[in-house]
Scaffold this active site. Structure first.
Site, PDB file in Angstrom:
ATOM      1  N   HIS A  12       1.570   6.882  -0.600  1.00 41.77           N
ATOM      2  CA  HIS A  12       0.716   6.060   0.266  1.00 41.77           C
ATOM      3  C   HIS A  12      -0.630   5.894  -0.438  1.00 41.77           C
ATOM      4  O   HIS A  12      -1.345   6.872  -0.658  1.00 41.77           O
ATOM      5  CB  HIS A  12       0.541   6.748   1.623  1.00 41.77           C
ATOM      6  N   HIS A  50       0.806  -1.222   0.000  1.00 44.11           N
ATOM      7  CA  HIS A  50       0.000   0.000   0.000  1.00 44.11           C
ATOM      8  C   HIS A  50       0.843   1.278   0.000  1.00 44.11           C
ATOM      9  O   HIS A  50       0.284   2.377  -0.116  1.00 44.11           O
ATOM     10  CB  HIS A  50      -0.939   0.011   1.213  1.00 44.11           C
TER      11      HIS A  50
END
Length: 172
Positions: free
Chosen positions: A94, A79
């Site tokens: 992110h 992620h």
């Protein structure tokens, strides 16, 4: 006597120093709406605890690099990715908010540590519907994590096409 048996000195070719420009560009990581980091729905990002930056609210899951640089790390849950630019600025991409809890399920992150990337490089394909179905936010957040090395930073908000130049950073 006449220098016939002396070793010839090797001629050295001058080496051009590598010049690293202090100014570099930031690019949209996806098609969507570019928003200031203060509008990200997470206090760690919006209050700039990790650094300054921006986010893209994506309309599709094709995620590319925000900068030219080297992949420093890929989180095990896929992620998030850390990138270091040639002038030493560290950038965190992110993907989504609280998505670490999804254990990598909606991400097909294809870069690995040591890869060289440009804004044309595909970082990951993300299943945005899976993130939404899990009750998570799909914001793709870009953070300059070592602001002590940043002299200036600017980004243009609004609708962007992935890979478009949307801002710049000047290193100290």
């Amino acid at each position: 006597m006449f220098g016939l048996f002396k070793k010839k000195e090797k001629e050295e070719t001058p080496v051009e120093p590598v010049v690293i420009e202090p100014l570099f560009t930031l690019h949209a990581v996806a098609n969507g709406q570019v928003i200031p980091i203060e509008q990200v729905n997470d206090p760690v990002f919006s209050q700039k605890f990790m650094g300054d930056g921006f986010a893209v609210m994506p309309t599709d899951g094709i995620i590319t690099s925000p900068v030219t640089g080297e992949i420093m790390n890929v989180f095990p849950t896929q992620h998030a990715v850390g990138i270091k630019t040639p002038n030493g600025i560290e950038v965190l991409l992110h993907m989504g908010l609280d998505t670490v809890e999804l254990k990598g399920e909606p991400f097909k992150t294809i870069v690995k540590e040591g890869d060289q990337v440009t804004p044309e490089t595909l970082i990951s394909t993300v299943d945005l519907q899976a993130i939404t179905d899990a009750g998570k936010d799909t914001a793709m957040v870009v953070v300059l994590t070592n602001m002590d090395k940043v002299k200036s930073f600017e980004v243009t908000e609004g609708t962007a096409v992935g890979k478009d130049q949307i801002g710049s950073v000047e290193a100290q």
